[in-house]
Design an enzyme around this catalytic site. Structure first.
Site, PDB file in Angstrom:
ATOM      1  N   ASP A 129       0.833  -1.206   0.000  1.00  0.00           N
ATOM      2  CA  ASP A 129       0.000   0.000   0.000  1.00  0.00           C
ATOM      3  C   ASP A 129       0.871   1.262   0.000  1.00  0.00           C
ATOM      4  O   ASP A 129       1.457   1.608   1.029  1.00  0.00           O
ATOM      5  CB  ASP A 129      -0.882  -0.060   1.266  1.00  0.00           C
ATOM      6  CG  ASP A 129      -1.774   1.151   1.422  1.00  0.00           C
ATOM      7  OD1 ASP A 129      -1.874   1.953   0.480  1.00  0.00           O
ATOM      8  OD2 ASP A 129      -2.375   1.294   2.514  1.00  0.00           O
ATOM      9  N   ASP A 307      -1.743   5.958  -5.083  1.00  0.00           N
ATOM     10  CA  ASP A 307      -1.999   5.056  -3.964  1.00  0.00           C
ATOM     11  C   ASP A 307      -2.384   3.643  -4.417  1.00  0.00           C
ATOM     12  O   ASP A 307      -3.530   3.392  -4.781  1.00  0.00           O
ATOM     13  CB  ASP A 307      -3.118   5.673  -3.108  1.00  0.00           C
ATOM     14  CG  ASP A 307      -3.437   4.824  -1.887  1.00  0.00           C
ATOM     15  OD1 ASP A 307      -2.748   3.818  -1.646  1.00  0.00           O
ATOM     16  OD2 ASP A 307      -4.392   5.176  -1.171  1.00  0.00           O
TER      17      ASP A 307
END
Ligand SMILES: *[C@@H]1O[C@H](CO)[C@@H](O)[C@H](O)[C@H]1NC(C)=O
Ligand SMILES: *[C@@H]1O[C@H](CO)[C@@H](O)[C@H](O)[C@H]1NC(C)=O
Ligand SMILES: *[C@@H]1O[C@H](CO)[C@@H](O)[C@H](O)[C@H]1NC(C)=O
Ligand SMILES: *[C@@H]1O[C@H](CO)[C@@H](O)[C@H](O)[C@H]1NC(C)=O
Length: 423
Positions: A129, A307
């Protein structure tokens, strides 16, 4: 005193190391990724419930990041006026489990791969992530909430050390995950970080039950760390374990990978278009962005966070409204959650540019599925959401990243994001 025998032994070890065939660079630096969770059902319609879950999950991740930034730096990030209240799932979705079998390889929103922790190594299947900065995995002290997961046993690792404090994350369904903090040796794709901070959680939120991933490895900067510590890559690069201080992602239906310590030249063509980070707040954030519809600028001059841990793309509600206003036949689909639809037969070309090339989102990556079977209207993977990031910050997740080869570099300026065309 060192005995001659010990010197000889050390010397032969050194020779052994020098003559042993070196593993190929790829074996060392590639982490194959597997994808999961789709917002599109098998009949090609939009999975509205799952999309709402993802919105809540994203909003709460951003909320946590804002709290962490304030705690770590003493101030709120520019643009954030206050800490947003926790986003909650609508009661109709509370306790309702995902219908999609989570092992389904047709899934498409989260890319996971293996890492190891400890000595000897314990293996975990992890979501990578770029929008958060902590590593956590389930602990062997976790009870029934961690069923089916790989569990970290501190007692079985000779390099494990217990640290002060507790790690805790709240979720939108009212649950939370928490656990003690450790340091240990963490290896990702052959790149090692010693004394890496992480948490071994003793309860897992229902959000993760049935999720094939054991935990999360955050790839952003220390400012947004809940543990207030260097994330894995920062540690590994400080310890000089990687050839080059960067990592790169290819995300696609097949052949997805995270490449560490450089880029995989087999996966892209042409050169990289690099953009220096526009903020030192802790995200992979680049500015001077523009959203284009069919080649015409719809909104410009905004900031973007790249992201990998977010499924779709989000912009401030007013800005996203402007984008869809430029799309012929577009309609608001769910005003509360910021979803719009467009005619499936005449999809727009949405692209983003940062002062260089325009990077198109393919129809396959823009389309989350038809609103209803046969409606002819497809839900777009760009949604309007006030995530608390401020009025000019967009969050570009996997729906964007699937269209480009993306490198995240600590080696350029104070950090940069580079894009190249996929081969
Ligand atoms: C992760 O490791 C397990 C064995 O521990 C292996 O079965 C699995 O294929 C690996 N997954 C990936 C994506 O490399
Ligand atoms: C797990 O169960 C054991 C035995 O019932 C109990 O002692 C322990 O406190 C539980 N741990 C957690 C984190 O709930
Ligand atoms: C992405 O995956 C699809 C489906 O497997 C494939 O057709 C396409 O060629 C892939 N694209 C790249 C750049 O690998
Ligand atoms: C990026 O940062 C580097 C180093 O600070 C600087 O030399 C370069 O001009 C910057 N690039 C742009 C486009 O601002």
């Amino acid at each position: 005193m060192i005995s001659p025998k010990a010197v000889l032994f050390a010397l032969s070890l050194a020779l052994l190391a020098a003559t042993a065939p070196a593993p190929s660079a790829d074996e060392f630096t590639r982490v194959p990724l597997r994808r999961r969770i789709s917002l599109t059902r098998s009949d090609n319609t939009f999975d509205h419930d799952e999309a709402i879950r993802q919105n809540v999950k994203t909003a709460n991740k951003i909320r946590r990041n804002i709290i962490n930034i304030q705690r770590n730096t003493g101030q709120l990030p520019a643009g954030s006026i206050e800490i947003p209240s926790i986003a909650t799932l609508p009661s109709s979705l509370l306790g309702k489990r995902q219908k999609v079998p989570l092992t389904d390889l047709e899934d498409d929103s989260e890319w996971a791969g293996n890492i190891t922790i400890g000595t000897p190594p314990q293996t975990f299947f992890i979501d990578f992530d770029t929008g958060s900065s902590d590593l956590w995995v389930p602990s062997s002290a976790c009870n029934d909430t961690c069923t089916g997961k790989a569990l970290y046993a501190a007692s079985k690792s000779s390099t494990s050390a217990r640290k002060d404090g507790t790690f805790q994350i709240e979720y939108g369904d009212g649950s939370s995950t928490s656990g003690p903090i450790y340091t240990d040796t963490v290896t990702v794709g052959g790149i090692k970080a010693t004394k890496q901070y992480f948490s071994a959680v003793t309860t897992e939120s229902p959000e993760f039950v049935g999720d094939p991933a054991d935990g999360i490895l955050g790839l952003a900067f220390p400012a947004i760390s809940n543990l207030g510590q260097d994330p894995f890559f920062v540690t590994a690069f400080k310890q000089k374990h990687a050839a080059r201080d960067e990592f790169a992602f290819k995300l696609n239906t097949t052949g997805s990978e995270l490449h560490i310590g450089g880029v995989n030249t087999a996966l892209y063509k042409g050169s990289f278009e690099y953009h220096n980070l526009s903020s030192d707040i802790g995200y992979w954030q680049i500015g001077n962005a523009k959203a284009l519809i069919n080649g015409e600028s719809a909104v410009s001059g905004f900031e973007t966070i790249i992201d990998s841990g977010t499924t779709i793309m989000y912009g401030p509600p007013d800005a996203v409204k402007k984008v869809y206003a430029a799309v012929k036949g577009s309609k608001i689909y769910d005003a509360d959650n910021g979803f719009y639809s467009f005619p499936c037969a005449k999809p727009p070309t949405l692209a983003f540019a940062w002062g260089g090339k325009s990077w198109d989102i393919s129809f396959a990556n823009l389309n989350l599925g038809e609103t209803e079977p046969g409606s002819g209207q497809c839900v777009g993977a760009l949604a309007g959401q006030d995530l608390g990031l401020g009025s000019d910050v967009w969050l570009l997740g996997d729906s964007f990243m699937k269209n480009v080869y993306t490198v995240f570099s600590f080696a350029i300026a104070k950090g940069a994001v580079g894009f190249a065309a996929l081969k």
